[in-house]
Write a protein that holds these residues in place. Sequence first.
Motif, mmCIF file in Angstrom:
data_model
loop_
_atom_site.group_PDB
_atom_site.id
_atom_site.type_symbol
_atom_site.label_atom_id
_atom_site.label_comp_id
_atom_site.label_asym_id
_atom_site.label_seq_id
_atom_site.Cartn_x
_atom_site.Cartn_y
_atom_site.Cartn_z
ATOM 1 N N HIS A 2 0.832 -1.207 0.000
ATOM 2 C CA HIS A 2 0.000 0.000 0.000
ATOM 3 C C HIS A 2 0.867 1.258 0.000
ATOM 4 O O HIS A 2 0.666 2.168 -0.816
ATOM 5 C CB HIS A 2 -0.905 -0.012 1.231
ATOM 6 N N TRP A 3 1.839 1.307 0.898
ATOM 7 C CA TRP A 3 2.687 2.490 0.992
ATOM 8 C C TRP A 3 3.616 2.597 -0.198
ATOM 9 O O TRP A 3 3.919 3.703 -0.672
ATOM 10 C CB TRP A 3 3.486 2.464 2.291
ATOM 11 N N MET A 4 4.074 1.466 -0.724
ATOM 12 C CA MET A 4 4.962 1.486 -1.881
ATOM 13 C C MET A 4 4.253 2.059 -3.107
ATOM 14 O O MET A 4 4.822 2.858 -3.860
ATOM 15 C CB MET A 4 5.466 0.070 -2.182
ATOM 16 N N ARG A 5 3.012 1.657 -3.309
ATOM 17 C CA ARG A 5 2.257 2.169 -4.454
ATOM 18 C C ARG A 5 2.014 3.665 -4.334
ATOM 19 O O ARG A 5 2.100 4.403 -5.326
ATOM 20 C CB ARG A 5 0.929 1.418 -4.573
ATOM 21 N N LEU A 6 1.703 4.100 -3.128
ATOM 22 C CA LEU A 6 1.509 5.537 -2.931
ATOM 23 C C LEU A 6 2.799 6.289 -3.218
ATOM 24 O O LEU A 6 2.786 7.335 -3.889
ATOM 25 C CB LEU A 6 1.045 5.808 -1.500
ATOM 26 N N LEU A 7 3.913 5.778 -2.746
ATOM 27 C CA LEU A 7 5.194 6.449 -2.952
ATOM 28 C C LEU A 7 5.534 6.529 -4.434
ATOM 29 O O LEU A 7 6.054 7.546 -4.907
ATOM 30 C CB LEU A 7 6.298 5.707 -2.185
ATOM 31 N N ARG A 8 5.239 5.470 -5.176
ATOM 32 C CA ARG A 8 5.507 5.491 -6.612
ATOM 33 C C ARG A 8 4.666 6.546 -7.324
ATOM 34 O O ARG A 8 5.130 7.202 -8.255
ATOM 35 C CB ARG A 8 5.238 4.117 -7.216
ATOM 36 N N ARG A 9 3.418 6.712 -6.885
ATOM 37 C CA ARG A 9 2.569 7.738 -7.511
ATOM 38 C C ARG A 9 3.065 9.138 -7.188
ATOM 39 O O ARG A 9 2.852 10.077 -7.960
ATOM 40 C CB ARG A 9 1.119 7.590 -7.040
ATOM 41 N N LEU A 10 3.718 9.258 -6.059
ATOM 42 C CA LEU A 10 4.174 10.584 -5.627
ATOM 43 C C LEU A 10 5.587 10.910 -6.077
ATOM 44 O O LEU A 10 6.009 12.063 -5.981
ATOM 45 C CB LEU A 10 4.123 10.670 -4.096
ATOM 46 N N THR A 11 6.325 9.895 -6.546
ATOM 47 C CA THR A 11 7.727 10.106 -6.901
ATOM 48 C C THR A 11 7.846 11.184 -7.962
ATOM 49 O O THR A 11 7.183 11.120 -8.998
ATOM 50 C CB THR A 11 8.357 8.811 -7.433
ATOM 51 N N PRO A 12 8.666 12.202 -7.734
ATOM 52 C CA PRO A 12 8.809 13.273 -8.720
ATOM 53 C C PRO A 12 9.408 12.763 -10.017
ATOM 54 O O PRO A 12 10.101 11.754 -10.054
ATOM 55 C CB PRO A 12 9.748 14.273 -8.023
ATOM 56 N N ASP A 13 9.084 13.444 -11.105
ATOM 57 C CA ASP A 13 9.610 13.039 -12.409
ATOM 58 C C ASP A 13 11.109 13.328 -12.491
ATOM 59 O O ASP A 13 11.698 13.917 -11.586
ATOM 60 C CB ASP A 13 8.860 13.741 -13.550
ATOM 61 N N HIS A 14 11.715 12.891 -13.598
ATOM 62 C CA HIS A 14 13.167 13.017 -13.727
ATOM 63 C C HIS A 14 13.628 14.476 -13.692
ATOM 64 O O HIS A 14 14.704 14.786 -13.176
ATOM 65 C CB HIS A 14 13.632 12.358 -15.027
ATOM 66 N N GLU A 15 12.796 15.385 -14.217
ATOM 67 C CA GLU A 15 13.191 16.788 -14.229
ATOM 68 C C GLU A 15 13.295 17.321 -12.807
ATOM 69 O O GLU A 15 14.264 17.997 -12.445
ATOM 70 C CB GLU A 15 12.164 17.610 -15.018
ATOM 71 N N ARG A 16 12.306 16.981 -11.981
ATOM 72 C CA ARG A 16 12.347 17.440 -10.590
ATOM 73 C C ARG A 16 13.481 16.759 -9.831
ATOM 74 O O ARG A 16 14.072 17.342 -8.934
ATOM 75 C CB ARG A 16 11.006 17.168 -9.913
ATOM 76 N N LEU A 17 13.767 15.506 -10.184
ATOM 77 C CA LEU A 17 14.885 14.835 -9.527
ATOM 78 C C LEU A 17 16.196 15.543 -9.832
ATOM 79 O O LEU A 17 17.057 15.677 -8.973
ATOM 80 C CB LEU A 17 14.961 13.371 -9.983
ATOM 81 N N ARG A 18 16.338 16.001 -11.069
ATOM 82 C CA ARG A 18 17.564 16.712 -11.440
ATOM 83 C C ARG A 18 17.668 18.034 -10.689
ATOM 84 O O ARG A 18 18.754 18.508 -10.386
ATOM 85 C CB ARG A 18 17.596 16.953 -12.950
ATOM 86 N N GLU A 19 16.485 18.630 -10.389
ATOM 87 C CA GLU A 19 16.488 19.921 -9.719
ATOM 88 C C GLU A 19 16.661 19.783 -8.204
ATOM 89 O O GLU A 19 16.889 20.780 -7.518
ATOM 90 C CB GLU A 19 15.179 20.655 -10.018
#
Length: 259
Positions: free
Chosen positions: A123-140
Amino acid sequence: MSPEARPFLAPSDDGRRRAAPMSPEARRAAIVDAAMGLVAEHGSDVSTRELAEAAGVAEGTLFRAFGDKTTLLCAVAMEGMFRASNPRGTRDELAAVDRSLPLEQRIERTIEVGRARMSEAVHWMRLLRRLTPDHERLREASREQHETMHEMRSTLMAQREMQRAMTIEGLRSILAPDADRLRFPVDVVVALLEAAIAGTHARGDHLSDPPPASVVADALVHGIVGEKRSPDPEVPDNHDMPPAEHVGAEAASHHSEEL
């Protein structure tokens, strides 16, 4: 929410409650703890107003502590995964399985415990995946944010390794009273139990519900071949059916005759 879960609240001079002085780390931890129930129930649909009310703080306090709603929800999801993979909790739950019960009932209870733990983690893993920022935000993301994320992942992986070690130890203990009856080595039976539990969440299509823990335990202890054990009248007796290894050959032979 219990008073212990909101230690950062204190009465002000006018009788209203205000945030008591806390370190930033303690404040974030308290907010995450207060938000766990809401986020578990509503996921990312929960509003910042609801989160602030649950924590007993103003919305502005949430943003000062976490920056934005997504960061707060990610922190809650990570905390949920940490709690779901708690080695001591897993050890205690398996230790609570009554060793005096018949083997089938012990295995049934073990499967129920494992499914509950895995369901919580997924349950928590799926939520975290939906919330994970995209690659652009990761770079920032700042270097500090990257280091924090890496540290949290490393800590979680180490904790999950400890949890699995305690799971194996607990399963061996549960099987020990009947070790001399097992047709396979204990470690093989432990692996079968782990597979039976993990298989509940392995499929993502959710086309069918998993069989009850009692059915899985029955199949593991007694096998899947033999006289009918189901009380369901629609399930046919199979002791008069041809052996399974002959069914495919008979079907192939019938098909060739039709051709």
